[in-house]
Scaffold this motif. Structure first.
Motif, PDB file in Angstrom:
ATOM      1  N   MET A 135      20.234  -7.173  29.278  1.00 37.32           N
ATOM      2  CA  MET A 135      21.214  -6.170  28.833  1.00 37.32           C
ATOM      3  C   MET A 135      20.538  -5.125  27.942  1.00 37.32           C
ATOM      4  O   MET A 135      20.747  -3.927  28.098  1.00 37.32           O
ATOM      5  N   ALA A 136      19.714  -5.625  26.993  1.00 37.73           N
ATOM      6  CA  ALA A 136      19.063  -4.713  26.042  1.00 37.73           C
ATOM      7  C   ALA A 136      18.146  -3.743  26.789  1.00 37.73           C
ATOM      8  O   ALA A 136      18.074  -2.561  26.473  1.00 37.73           O
ATOM      9  N   LYS A 137      17.488  -4.256  27.828  1.00 41.60           N
ATOM     10  CA  LYS A 137      16.513  -3.433  28.546  1.00 41.60           C
ATOM     11  C   LYS A 137      17.174  -2.483  29.561  1.00 41.60           C
ATOM     12  O   LYS A 137      16.765  -1.338  29.711  1.00 41.60           O
ATOM     13  N   PHE A 138      18.178  -2.989  30.292  1.00 38.13           N
ATOM     14  CA  PHE A 138      18.653  -2.219  31.460  1.00 38.13           C
ATOM     15  C   PHE A 138      20.089  -1.708  31.390  1.00 38.13           C
ATOM     16  O   PHE A 138      20.558  -1.077  32.349  1.00 38.13           O
ATOM     17  N   TRP A 139      20.829  -1.993  30.337  1.00 35.70           N
ATOM     18  CA  TRP A 139      22.184  -1.430  30.205  1.00 35.70           C
ATOM     19  C   TRP A 139      22.178  -0.281  29.231  1.00 35.70           C
ATOM     20  O   TRP A 139      21.497  -0.379  28.208  1.00 35.70           O
ATOM     21  N   PRO A 140      22.940   0.775  29.457  1.00 35.50           N
ATOM     22  CA  PRO A 140      23.663   0.992  30.707  1.00 35.50           C
ATOM     23  C   PRO A 140      22.700   1.250  31.859  1.00 35.50           C
ATOM     24  O   PRO A 140      21.665   1.863  31.667  1.00 35.50           O
ATOM     25  N   GLY A 141      23.090   0.766  33.057  1.00 36.51           N
ATOM     26  CA  GLY A 141      22.226   0.960  34.216  1.00 36.51           C
ATOM     27  C   GLY A 141      22.713   0.170  35.411  1.00 36.51           C
ATOM     28  O   GLY A 141      23.676  -0.595  35.314  1.00 36.51           O
ATOM     29  N   PRO A 142      22.031   0.332  36.563  1.00 33.46           N
ATOM     30  CA  PRO A 142      22.517  -0.253  37.831  1.00 33.46           C
ATOM     31  C   PRO A 142      22.187  -1.738  37.990  1.00 33.46           C
ATOM     32  O   PRO A 142      21.566  -2.149  38.963  1.00 33.46           O
TER      33      PRO A 142
ATOM     34  N   LYS B  29      30.960  -0.978  26.093  1.00 27.05           N
ATOM     35  CA  LYS B  29      30.232  -1.400  24.879  1.00 27.05           C
ATOM     36  C   LYS B  29      29.969  -2.893  24.953  1.00 27.05           C
ATOM     37  O   LYS B  29      30.766  -3.646  25.505  1.00 27.05           O
ATOM     38  N   LEU B  30      28.849  -3.306  24.370  1.00 30.82           N
ATOM     39  CA  LEU B  30      28.514  -4.734  24.375  1.00 30.82           C
ATOM     40  C   LEU B  30      29.591  -5.591  23.725  1.00 30.82           C
ATOM     41  O   LEU B  30      29.815  -6.725  24.124  1.00 30.82           O
ATOM     42  N   GLU B  31      30.273  -5.032  22.724  1.00 32.32           N
ATOM     43  CA  GLU B  31      31.309  -5.824  22.029  1.00 32.32           C
ATOM     44  C   GLU B  31      32.398  -6.296  22.987  1.00 32.32           C
ATOM     45  O   GLU B  31      33.061  -7.294  22.736  1.00 32.32           O
ATOM     46  N   GLN B  32      32.596  -5.565  24.082  1.00 30.69           N
ATOM     47  CA  GLN B  32      33.634  -5.963  25.043  1.00 30.69           C
ATOM     48  C   GLN B  32      33.292  -7.278  25.755  1.00 30.69           C
ATOM     49  O   GLN B  32      34.151  -7.924  26.326  1.00 30.69           O
ATOM     50  N   LEU B  33      31.999  -7.626  25.716  1.00 32.21           N
ATOM     51  CA  LEU B  33      31.531  -8.760  26.506  1.00 32.21           C
ATOM     52  C   LEU B  33      32.008 -10.100  25.947  1.00 32.21           C
ATOM     53  O   LEU B  33      32.331 -11.021  26.705  1.00 32.21           O
ATOM     54  N   ASP B  34      32.057 -10.193  24.621  1.00 29.25           N
ATOM     55  CA  ASP B  34      32.355 -11.484  23.989  1.00 29.25           C
ATOM     56  C   ASP B  34      33.678 -12.080  24.435  1.00 29.25           C
ATOM     57  O   ASP B  34      33.798 -13.288  24.572  1.00 29.25           O
ATOM     58  N   GLU B  35      34.658 -11.224  24.669  1.00 30.48           N
ATOM     59  CA  GLU B  35      35.942 -11.795  25.073  1.00 30.48           C
ATOM     60  C   GLU B  35      35.980 -12.187  26.558  1.00 30.48           C
ATOM     61  O   GLU B  35      36.903 -12.845  27.007  1.00 30.48           O
ATOM     62  N   LEU B  36      34.935 -11.795  27.322  1.00 26.15           N
ATOM     63  CA  LEU B  36      34.953 -12.055  28.772  1.00 26.15           C
ATOM     64  C   LEU B  36      34.128 -13.266  29.191  1.00 26.15           C
ATOM     65  O   LEU B  36      34.454 -13.937  30.172  1.00 26.15           O
ATOM     66  N   VAL B  37      33.011 -13.498  28.474  1.00 27.20           N
ATOM     67  CA  VAL B  37      32.075 -14.525  28.946  1.00 27.20           C
ATOM     68  C   VAL B  37      31.748 -15.543  27.860  1.00 27.20           C
ATOM     69  O   VAL B  37      31.888 -15.264  26.671  1.00 27.20           O
ATOM     70  N   LEU B  38      31.278 -16.718  28.298  1.00 24.03           N
ATOM     71  CA  LEU B  38      30.844 -17.771  27.366  1.00 24.03           C
ATOM     72  C   LEU B  38      29.472 -17.360  26.803  1.00 24.03           C
ATOM     73  O   LEU B  38      28.829 -16.453  27.334  1.00 24.03           O
ATOM     74  N   PRO B  39      29.036 -18.040  25.734  1.00 26.98           N
ATOM     75  CA  PRO B  39      27.718 -17.706  25.182  1.00 26.98           C
ATOM     76  C   PRO B  39      26.659 -17.709  26.288  1.00 26.98           C
ATOM     77  O   PRO B  39      26.645 -18.599  27.137  1.00 26.98           O
ATOM     78  N   TYR B  40      25.790 -16.697  26.276  1.00 25.35           N
ATOM     79  CA  TYR B  40      24.818 -16.564  27.367  1.00 25.35           C
ATOM     80  C   TYR B  40      23.397 -16.695  26.836  1.00 25.35           C
ATOM     81  O   TYR B  40      23.157 -16.697  25.619  1.00 25.35           O
ATOM     82  N   SER B  41      22.452 -16.790  27.785  1.00 27.82           N
ATOM     83  CA  SER B  41      21.058 -17.091  27.444  1.00 27.82           C
ATOM     84  C   SER B  41      20.355 -15.893  26.808  1.00 27.82           C
ATOM     85  O   SER B  41      20.809 -14.756  26.896  1.00 27.82           O
ATOM     86  N   ASP B  42      19.197 -16.170  26.206  1.00 27.55           N
ATOM     87  CA  ASP B  42      18.376 -15.096  25.632  1.00 27.55           C
ATOM     88  C   ASP B  42      17.916 -14.133  26.721  1.00 27.55           C
ATOM     89  O   ASP B  42      17.811 -12.928  26.496  1.00 27.55           O
ATOM     90  N   LEU B  43      17.653 -14.690  27.913  1.00 32.77           N
ATOM     91  CA  LEU B  43      17.203 -13.826  29.012  1.00 32.77           C
ATOM     92  C   LEU B  43      18.297 -12.832  29.393  1.00 32.77           C
ATOM     93  O   LEU B  43      18.031 -11.641  29.610  1.00 32.77           O
ATOM     94  N   ALA B  44      19.559 -13.310  29.428  1.00 34.25           N
ATOM     95  CA  ALA B  44      20.669 -12.404  29.743  1.00 34.25           C
ATOM     96  C   ALA B  44      20.737 -11.291  28.693  1.00 34.25           C
ATOM     97  O   ALA B  44      20.857 -10.103  29.038  1.00 34.25           O
ATOM     98  N   ALA B  45      20.598 -11.674  27.432  1.00 34.64           N
ATOM     99  CA  ALA B  45      20.655 -10.677  26.350  1.00 34.64           C
ATOM    100  C   ALA B  45      19.512  -9.672  26.480  1.00 34.64           C
ATOM    101  O   ALA B  45      19.703  -8.466  26.294  1.00 34.64           O
TER     102      ALA B  45
END
Ligand code: TXA
Ligand code: MG
Length: 351
Positions: free
Chosen positions: A90-97, A71-87
């Motif tokens: 994720m929105a476009k290709f997760w879940p996925g390879p 789940k995306l919620e798991q990400l916040d505890e792992l990484v620092l704030p990320y860019s709009d492109l990263a978001a």
């Protein structure tokens, strides 16, 4: 290392996944299917569990592991704030390879996972069993491909057992994986560029189509240099025990070359193998001829490649020739060519 009893969980019963998840949470090593290849999972926060991954695989410790989330919620505890492109990716290709390399929060993960880099590669696999297992274990799951280091990645539970039986706690058997090659690993440059560190299941064309204004960078040469950005790319990978040569050129030349070479080798008593497209299977007379599907559908070749390489090994094939389609720069062909070159130790014959 101490030999273990490796459990095989068939997944028709709900309790199996629960048992596998509990083991993961307690520091166990659990292999599981994803849409790309089987992964060998451990709790990414637990250094002794992660250390066992490196030991079981015989993996060099400077090669970081991908962290899998459900789940995306798991990400916040792992990484620092990320860019709009990263978001957006994720929105476009997760879940996925798709694995995205992001700035890691310090102390969120075992330092063994990141090999002490300041970044971590994260992905959300597109496979129900993987997602359920990770959700049940309720932890970020570090997972490299579930093969011995250097060998072809596993695309079914039997391949995992071939390499790791007695070295891991168990494998969740979900049958054959779909894509058959690993995820695409990318690194982002602000919001303006995506750099492909490892081509994979998500193609360059898919990235370009989704983000037409973003620059997509893929430097093939990166992959062969001594200090590649994706540390794993510098090691021997995906290799069968037999000596593999790729053959590229006009179809008639490819056929002629492979026929002549395999005949000569056979005469010397060498066990020969050919990996060919379905359209030309009957052209070859090697000891073992395997199909990688139709040359019009490279997805099929991607799906079959690793199993084919392992099948040559199982039959003791000593020399292997592989037809190399000229269309490999498109779609999944790019990742396929990358893996085949590595499996062959870059041995490619132009004819
Ligand atoms: O499809 C996949 O990605 C499979 C499944 C199990 O998810 N996993 C996989 O993991 O292929 P592995 O460990 O065999 O390959 C991980 C690749 C390596 O080339 C590694 O160097 C790169 O990802 N990588 C991991 N973390 C990185 C980071 N922080 N920066 C750059 N490259 C990284
Ligand atoms: Mg691997």
């Amino acid at each position: 290392m101490k030999m273990l009893t490796t459990t095989i969980w068939k997944v028709d019963q709900k309790e199996s996944l629960q048992e596998a998840a509990s083991l993961l949470r307690e520091g166990g090593l659990v292999a599981f299917p994803t849409e790309t290849v089987y992964g060998l999972g451990a709790d990414a926060r637990n250094s002794s569990a992660v250390a066992r991954i490196f030991e079981a695989k015989g993996r060099p410790s400077d090669n970081p592991l991908i962290v899998h989330i459900a789940k995306l919620e798991q990400l916040d505890e792992l990484v620092l704030p990320y860019s709009d492109l990263a978001a957006a990716l994720m929105a476009k290709f997760w879940p996925g390879p798709l694995t995205i390399v992001l700035p890691a929060k310090s102390d969120a993960l075992s330092p063994l996972v990141t090999a002490n880099l300041a970044t971590v590669g994260v992905r959300m696999p597109d496979h129900n069993l993987a997602l359920e297992l990770i959700a049940l274990a309720d932890c970020p799951v570090a997972a490299p491909s579930a093969n011995r280091s250097g060998r072809p990645s596993p695309t079914c539970a039997e391949h995992v057992l071939e390499d790791l039986s007695g070295r891991i706690d168990g494998v969740v058997d979900g049958g054959a994986t779909g894509v058959g090659l690993e995820s695409t690993v990318v690194e982002l440059e602000g919001d303006h560029a995506i750099r492909i560190l490892r081509p994979g299941g998500l193609t360059q064309a898919e990235l370009r189509q989704a983000f037409p204004k973003v620059q997509i960078i893929y430097e093939e040469s990166d992959q062969l240099e001594q200090a590649p950005r994706s540390p794993g790319m510098k090691y021997v990978h995906y290799a069968p025990q037999g000596e593999l040569q790729l053959v590229q050129g006009e179809t008639s030349n490819v056929i002629e070359y492979i026929r002549a070479q395999s005949r000569l080798a056979k005469e010397r008593g060498v066990k020969t193998g050919v990996l060919a497209f379905e359209e030309r299977l009957d052209q070859y007379e090697a000891d073992m001829v395997q199909s990688c599907g139709s040359e019009l559908r490279l997805e099929e070749a991607a799906h079959r490649l690793y199993a084919a390489l392992r099948a040559f090994d199982a039959s003791g094939i000593q020399r292997i020739w592989a037809e190399c389609s000229l269309q490999t720069e498109y779609g999944i062909g790019e990742a396929l060519m990358n893996r085949m070159l590595k499996a062959a130790g870059n041995c490619i014959k132009q004819v």
